[in-house]
Design an enzyme around this catalytic site. Structure first.
Site, short mmCIF file in Angstrom:
data_model
loop_
_atom_site.label_atom_id
_atom_site.label_comp_id
_atom_site.label_asym_id
_atom_site.label_seq_id
_atom_site.Cartn_x
_atom_site.Cartn_y
_atom_site.Cartn_z
N ASP A 44 -5.62 4.74 1.07
CA ASP A 44 -5.85 3.46 0.39
C ASP A 44 -7.14 2.85 0.92
OD1 ASP A 44 -5.35 1.28 2.41
OD2 ASP A 44 -3.41 2.29 2.52
N HIS A 66 0.83 -1.21 0.00
CA HIS A 66 0.00 0.00 0.00
C HIS A 66 0.86 1.25 0.00
CE1 HIS A 66 -2.64 -2.94 2.37
NE2 HIS A 66 -3.03 -2.94 1.12
#
Ligand code: UDP
Length: 503
Positions: free
Chosen positions: A127, A28
């Protein structure tokens, strides 16, 4: 090296300010950080990149601090009190979501503190596992964009999941037919991501909760580009189902991948690997690495090592202590090196030392993929590894382990044509042990056979397309430039309004 338009913007006015928050894990952090760097270096923004500090993230720390820039401010969120909240046997996604949930409790006060007198945030980028930020930023009137760091196939499936959850009874994996995501290709139930294979467990509930909130985003960035996933992108854009959700605008801005690790003298790992690769012939080395957290069982690691040995190909093998969990190293990445001789087959390291290099825990993956001697990549098909491989023109052998990697592996082999799959998934979706003989055959086919040559030709086409899309005038470059321009215009409007308000 892709060509860019250089820094755009008026250098005398204050630079607009964008915030970022990524959940823990290199998968991420990497794309969000690369996006932050692009905004700073190519679009004249300043960025505050907020970091959730977990106790064991050496690779994460090194990566975030390797590219200092005066307009890129890395700020640690205050460590959250996790006492009594995390358990030994917690699944990785549940653990991650609990850490994020607790860590962002301090976000409001961090943002209200003014972030060292920097201008108000123009936008906040998160994210998929940080959707709690929507609530905080709504109160503060900051638009939030989601950066979906996986494939468009997973984005389409995730947008469809809340509907499936309402309409399907029982387990999705028991459905007799593949999943028919509107306007998109069908997804085999064997390939469904771990998080939706058992609807009774917490992991599923967390995943469903986060994807249900995707529609709250002002826009969704995706780490892909048109030539890689044309059908899926078209499906999300045009299919009535997605229009009706409603789906926020989707911006393909990839492939944003980790830059090449520095080969300076201080970085012993990089130097050792490069020196070794420099001595090998072109396209002759198979790189074997299973992501930031991937691990194999003892039996499977033995078969893999012996299969490599039988194939007589050159290789770099990144190993970790075997485990029955496929992602045992996820939260200890880069700090868990050990002596591979302790768990690799007896004598393997010595017998293969002329052709192989064994690296414990963590290798400079992008250096390896970028090196001319690297001929193929045996990968778990995490999305970052996938993009890095394509961006450097390296064909893959897919060995999916967890998350959505099975979907990726199938797409890479059946639709895109840059990979072959190792048969690690049984007909019923169970993980199967692949024997050394089978591993030998697949490795030889990719390294020496016609199959490998075909994959290589296709991946070279996509390598060129990846370079073009990120260059000035290319689709991904221009898509990001368009969003950046809109933020700047909104910033100007806000500044003008506040100047004109009566004092
Ligand atoms: N990576 C690396 N060295 C390793 C293993 C992984 O540099 O030995 C990096 C890799 O380059 C990629 C990231 O870790 O950027 C892994 O992300 P991916 O999405 O492929 O998989 P995940 O780790 O999230 O499962």
């Amino acid at each position: 090296m892709e060509a860019t338009c250089g820094e755009i913007g008026n250098k005398s006015s204050p630079k607009p300010h964008v915030g970022f928050l990524a959940s823990p894990g290199m998968g991420h952090i990497t794309p969000l950080f690369e996006l932050a760097l692009r905004l700073v270096t190519q679009h004249n923004f300043q960025v505050t990149f907020l970091v959730i500090t977990t106790d064991s993230t050496a690779a994460q720390y090194n990566y975030l601090h390797a590219t200092p820039h005066p307009d890129l401010h890395i700020v640690d969120l205050p460590p959250a009190d996790m006492s009594g909240l995390l358990f030994e046997d917690m699944k990785v996604l549940t653990r991650l979501c609990v850490i994020v949930q607790e860590s962002i409790r301090s976000l409001r006060s961090v943002l209200l503190s003014g972030l060292n007198n920097r201008p108000k945030l123009q936008a906040f980028i998160i994210d998929i596992f940080c959707t709690g930020v929507f609530d905080t930023c709504k109160d503060l009137s900051i638009p939030v964009y989601s950066f979906f760091t996986a494939s468009t196939i997973l984005l389409a499936f995730s947008l469809y999941l809340p509907t499936m959850d309402r309409e399907v009874e029982g387990e999705f994996v028991d459905l007799p037919e593949p999943i028919n995501v509107p306007g998109c290709n069908r997804i085999r139930t064997q390939d469904l991501l771990n998080q939706v294979r058992n609807r009774k467990i917490d992991e599923y509930k967390w995943y469903l909760m986060h994807v249900s909130r995707l529609s709250m985003a002002t826009g969704i960035f995706v780490n892909t580009w048109h030539d890689l996933e044309p059908e899926w992108l078209k499906g999300i854009k045009n299919e009535q189902f997605f229009v009706d959700i409603p789906t926020p605008p989707v911006y393909p801005i990839g492939p944003l991948t980790k830059r090449i690790e520095s080969a300076s003298d201080e970085n012993a790992d990089v130097k050792e690997v490069m020196t070794w690769l420099d001595r090998q012939p072109k396209d002759s080395v198979l790189f074997v690495a299973l992501g930031s957290g991937g691990t194999l069982t003892n039996l499977q690691l033995t078969e893999l090592a012996l299969g490599l040995e039988l194939s007589q190909q050159r290789f770099i093998l990144v190993t970790r202590t075997p485990s029955d969990s496929a992602f045992a190293a996820f939260f200890t990445v880069g700090v868990d090196s050990d002596d591979p001789r302790a768990y690799l087959p007896d004598g393997f390291v010595e017998r293969t030392k002329e052709v192989g290099l064994v690296v414990s825990s963590w290798a400079p993956q992008v250096v390896v993929l970028n090196h001319p001697s690297t001929g193929a990549f045996l990968s778990h098909c995490g999305w970052n590894s996938t993009l890095e491989s394509i961006k450097h023109g390296v064909p893959m052998i897919g060995w999916p382990l967890y998350a959505e990697q099975r979907m990726n592996a199938t797409m890479l082999s059946d639709e895109i044509g840059v990979a072959v799959k190792m048969p690690v998934v049984g007909e019923g979706g169970e993980t199967v042990v692949v024997g050394r003989k089978e591993i030998e055959q697949v490795v030889r086919a990719v390294m020496e056979g016609e199959e490998g040559r075909k994959l290589r030709r296709r991946v070279k086409e996509l390598e060129a397309s990846a370079r073009q899309t990120l260059s000035c005038g290319g689709p991904s470059y221009e898509t990001l430039a368009g969003v950046a321009e809109s933020w700047k215009r909104q910033g100007c409007a806000m500044t003008t309004r506040s100047c004109m308000e009566p004092g």
